[in-house]
Design a protein around this motif. Structure first.
Motif, PDB file in Angstrom:
ATOM      1  N   VAL A  55       4.681   0.967   4.409  1.00 49.46           N
ATOM      2  CA  VAL A  55       5.576   0.975   3.242  1.00 49.46           C
ATOM      3  C   VAL A  55       5.942  -0.452   2.852  1.00 49.46           C
ATOM      4  O   VAL A  55       5.859  -0.837   1.675  1.00 49.46           O
ATOM      5  CB  VAL A  55       6.853   1.796   3.538  1.00 49.46           C
ATOM      6  CG1 VAL A  55       7.774   1.775   2.337  1.00 49.46           C
ATOM      7  CG2 VAL A  55       6.474   3.220   3.904  1.00 49.46           C
ATOM      8  N   ALA A  94       2.238   3.190  -1.266  1.00 49.67           N
ATOM      9  CA  ALA A  94       2.812   3.450   0.056  1.00 49.67           C
ATOM     10  C   ALA A  94       2.195   4.707   0.656  1.00 49.67           C
ATOM     11  O   ALA A  94       1.879   4.761   1.848  1.00 49.67           O
ATOM     12  CB  ALA A  94       4.328   3.590  -0.047  1.00 49.67           C
ATOM     13  N   THR A  99       5.315  10.577  -0.713  1.00 46.31           N
ATOM     14  CA  THR A  99       5.465   9.435   0.183  1.00 46.31           C
ATOM     15  C   THR A  99       6.426   9.763   1.318  1.00 46.31           C
ATOM     16  O   THR A  99       6.174   9.424   2.480  1.00 46.31           O
ATOM     17  CB  THR A  99       5.977   8.212  -0.603  1.00 46.31           C
ATOM     18  OG1 THR A  99       5.085   7.974  -1.677  1.00 46.31           O
ATOM     19  CG2 THR A  99       6.058   6.989   0.268  1.00 46.31           C
ATOM     20  N   ALA A 131       3.048  -2.051   1.287  1.00 49.33           N
ATOM     21  CA  ALA A 131       2.800  -1.585  -0.072  1.00 49.33           C
ATOM     22  C   ALA A 131       3.732  -2.277  -1.060  1.00 49.33           C
ATOM     23  O   ALA A 131       3.310  -2.703  -2.141  1.00 49.33           O
ATOM     24  CB  ALA A 131       2.979  -0.072  -0.152  1.00 49.33           C
TER      25      ALA A 131
END
Lengths: 288, 309, 247
Positions: B254, B36, B159, B257
């Motif tokens: 995100v 991410a 992240t 990912a």
């Protein structure tokens, strides 16, 4: 004089490089597609030559025809069924698409042919040429001659045939070409087919020079990039000039800096040329 | 405001993993945060500015090596990570000024070449980097369990920082300018946007995030070698994730990912020898059938029954 | 009054082709000037030279007395020199108001995002596009896209606004509207340069006309003078016609 030998090595290699890059450059210039598959296509051509020689006894110089034809069909099919669907999408899309296709094809080849490097050993080599201080296997010279001949034939095809004119028209102006009655999708497929054909032919010729493995595809692709940037994009003469230049640069780089730095040298050159002479050494801008 | 709530929800969901999950789950969650983070970082240059950068692997490897070399010389790991981030930022700014005037494929290739050159440079500088032998970064005085938790939380923090940066940038002048550039750079120029500065800023920001993640990764796996951290797949995977989740969106990277990791795990487990082929087929299907990402598909699906508005 | 924009012996070549040749012109504050010339005369190139898209290869461009010949395009835009495009170039995936807000934010000196959007809505009101504010720009009709170009140009808070073929492709009622809008913009104190290849359109609004032919300036004067200039008639209608009217 060792330099003559190095120069000769470079030029012979360069002739083969020209053939590697001509098809790649054509596809990039006309379709504005970077064909990540090109390296894998070359390796596939090499395997066709290898198997033809080992099982059927067909000389790689003859396999050029079968490998070229087969790869043309694959290329035509890939373009007409897949890439044509996103040909108008941003650069990122076509790039990702051919990358995905390359992962697929290369992996299948790894499974089918294994990763180990194989060599095509000719039973009756042609011997070698001795010209003063220069030694050169005649097979290599013949391969280079054939590579340049093929590249030249592609050049004539583009210049003199109806299809070739249509390809040039599409390259200059897609919309105008379609208004003038050119079937652009079909020309796209033919162009991509021709690019793949050149890759297959080059692969078959390279089979007597390089060991053969699917792992080599990245190396060939890298060379195609560098040659296109060196020679300028989208023209066959550019590919020849770029190919010969890279061959010579690699040979001299190998004796001056060591062969392990070949990649670094050529890619550093690529970045520098992109920064300072984005139109290539010939100075002609192709298609952006 | 809504974005920040989603961010909080994401953090809460992730923080639960070490409480309930086993080590396998923790490992997956760490990789998810790594992915991410890479996707969010790439999104600044690739999604927002629309420049198809393949330099991600270069920044990843650079970050990993700068931090590893510093740690080998005795610098504490947090300081080494930060140094890696700043080194990559400066590197990206310099490279960016040179290659960001290139368009489309030319930029893509130049950025790809940066990876190749950097890998070879690291390979050659044996005295400093250990060359092809790689470099060891042992982390002493911590049990494996504690380490696993530590690196999960560090990766998660990074992240979250990148996600917050994405929210801030995309609602700010910088993000607005980048969107203009991605749609029509000439018009953006004429409109008074300092396009060079904006592009370099996006490229550097992207490098900063990627390099720190690379640095953390190096400490996590404790051993790196050039072909591992300069793997071109580090350039390609984030790109695929962002495409999957939606180009230039905030949460798309995100979501992409998470989906990508799920697919990867499934494929790895079931098709070990042909996993690259399956991955390739997935990428092809993605480009052909979901060019705007699953987010767009979801939005369309939601729009359909909206008759009352 | 001093000149707002001054071109001194400006030339621009592309390789061997000289697209603009030795053009000297000055435009005063508050004027509405029409720049005329047949297709391919070099009008758009001249605009590109002034806005820094293709900097001059010879001569100099002064804006408010400052030399801007080699200034990057974005700086020129920020200094108060705005243009619209012949081929309208909106940001296609953004909404109309976002398009205008970008202009206000980056060139028009708006303090922040919020102020930029407020300014943008005001300009859209002025250009008669308020209804379309939240539409995606690429879905607009041509006439509305031209209005969007106006609004963008205005949002840049320009001192000089260059309108490149704003009327091409519009019907006569739409042209009327556009001309009315131009006059209102001029009344608000903005100097205007209208680039056109159809003479009729600009005659009514311009204070002064410039005529470009083969990259050279062949006339500069009041509309009535220019329209009777022999060289201009030649350029537009051919030599024969000019001789006929002479007789």
């Amino acid at each position: 004089m060792i330099y003559f030998q190095v120069l000769a090595n470079g030029l012979v290699l360069g002739g083969l490089y020209a053939c590697i890059a001509a098809g790649f450059s054509l596809v990039w210039g006309v379709l504005n597609v970077i064909n990540i598959l090109h390296g894998t296509f070359i390796v596939l051509g090499s395997y066709i030559a290898l198997f033809s020689y080992n099982f059927l006894g067909i000389h790689p110089f003859i396999s050029v025809i079968t490998a070229g034809a087969l790869l043309y069909l694959i290329g035509h099919l890939v373009q007409s069924s897949l890439i044509n669907r996103v040909i108008a999408a941003p650069v990122l899309m076509t790039l990702t698409l051919t990358f995905g296709l390359d992962l697929l094809l290369n992996n299948l080849m790894l499974v089918a042919f294994k990763a180990d490097y194989r060599k095509l050993v000719l039973d009756n080599p042609l011997g070698r040429l001795e010209l003063g201080p220069i030694f050169m296997p005649l097979d290599r010279i013949a391969a280079m001659g054939l590579a340049l001949l093929l590249t030249f034939l592609l050049h004539r095809l583009l210049r003199d045939s109806r299809i070739g004119r249509a390809i040039i028209a599409v390259r200059m102006d897609r919309e105008a070409a379609s208004l003038m009655g050119v079937n652009v999708s079909r020309i796209n497929a033919i162009t991509f087919g021709l690019g793949a054909m050149m890759a297959g032919a080059a692969g078959s010729l390279l089979s007597i020079v390089y060991p053969i493995s699917p792992l080599n595809s990245g190396m060939f692709l890298g060379k195609a990039f560098v040659i296109c940037v060196l020679g300028g994009l989208g023209s066959v003469p550019g590919a020849i000039v770029g190919g010969l230049a890279l061959g010579v640069i690699e040979s001299f780089g190998a004796i001056w800096f060591g062969p392990e730095h070949a990649v670094t040298i050529s890619f550093t050159l690529l970045i520098l040329i992109l920064i300072f002479r984005p139109a290539g050494l010939m100075g002609k801008r192709g298609f952006e | 405001m809504k974005h920040w709530l989603w961010l909080a929800a994401f953090v809460a969901a992730c923080a639960l993993v070490p409480l309930f999950g086993n080590n396998y789950a923790l490992r997956l969650a760490t990789i998810m945060c790594l992915y991410a983070g890479l996707a969010l970082s790439w999104n600044f240059i690739g999604g927002m500015a629309g420049y198809p950068s393949f330099a991600t692997a270069a920044f990843f490897g650079l970050g990993a090596y700068v931090s590893a070399v510093l740690q080998a010389k005795g610098v504490p790991f947090v300081a080494a990570w930060a140094a890696a981030g700043f080194a990559a930022t400066i590197f990206a700014a310099l490279i960016g000024m040179a290659i960001l005037h290139l368009k489309g494929h030319y930029f893509a290739i130049a950025s790809l070449a940066v990876v190749e050159v950097l890998r070879e440079v690291v390979n050659t500088a044996e005295g400093l980097t250990g060359g092809g032998m790689g470099i060891n970064i042992p982390l002493q005085g911590m049990s494996a369990d504690v380490q696993a938790r530590l690196f999960f939380f560090v990766m998660l923090t990074m992240t979250v920082v990148l996600l917050a940066a994405t929210i801030i940038v995309s609602t700010s002048k910088l993000g607005f300018g980048l969107r203009c550039i991605s749609q029509n750079e000439d018009a953006a120029d004429i409109l008074g946007i300092n396009t060079t500065f904006y592009k370099v800023a996006a490229f550097s920001l992207s490098a900063f995030g990627v390099a720190i993640i690379g640095a953390i990764y190096a400490s996590w796996v404790q051993y790196i070698e050039p072909p591992d951290v300069f793997d071109i797949l580090y350039s390609v995977k984030p790109l695929v994730m962002v495409l999957l989740g939606g180009l230039g969106t905030i949460f798309g990277p995100v979501i992409g990912a998470v989906l990508y990791l799920a697919l990867e795990e499934l494929v790895w487990r079931n098709f070990l020898t042909v996993h690259a082929a399956v991955l390739g087929a997935l990428i092809v299907a993605l480009v052909l059938f979901l060019p705007n990402g699953v987010g767009a598909m979801f939005r369309q699906w939601r729009k359909r029954p909206a008759v009352q508005s | 009054m001093t000149a707002l924009l001054e071109l001194k012996n400006v030339s621009r070549r592309f390789g061997g082709l000289v697209a603009v040749k030795d053009v000297s012109v000055s435009i005063k504050q508050g004027e509405i000037v029409g720049l005329l010339g047949p297709n391919g005369a070099g009008k758009t190139t001249l605009v590109n030279v002034v806005t820094g898209v293709h900097p001059a290869t010879g001569g100099s461009v002064l804006f408010e007395g400052r030399d801007i010949t080699h200034m990057p395009a974005f700086r020129i835009a920020r200094s108060g020199l705005a243009r619209t495009f012949q081929i309208v170039q909106p940001f296609p995936k953004m909404t109309v108001v976002e398009n205008v807000a970008a202009a206000a934010l980056f060139a028009g000196g708006a303090g922040g995002m919020q102020e930029a959007f407020e300014l943008a809505r005001r300009q859209l009101e002025f250009a008669g596009l308020a209804d379309a504010a939240d539409q995606i720009a690429s879905t607009l009709t041509l006439a509305k896209r031209k209005r969007l170009e106006f609004a963008k140009g205005l949002a840049m808070n320009p001192k000089l606004l260059m309108l490149d073929e704003v009327n091409a492709g519009l019907n006569s009622a739409e042209v009327e509207d556009a001309m009315r809008l131009i006059r209102r913009i001029a009344d608000s104190g903005v100097t205007i340069l209208i680039i056109e290849h159809i003479m009729k359109v600009v005659l009514s609004v311009s204070d002064r006309l410039l005529v470009l032919h083969h990259g050279e300036l062949i006339a500069d004067g009041l509309p009535a003078e220019v329209t009777n200039d022999r060289r201009v008639i030649e350029a537009y209608l051919g030599k024969r016609y000019a001789e006929k009217t002479e007789r």
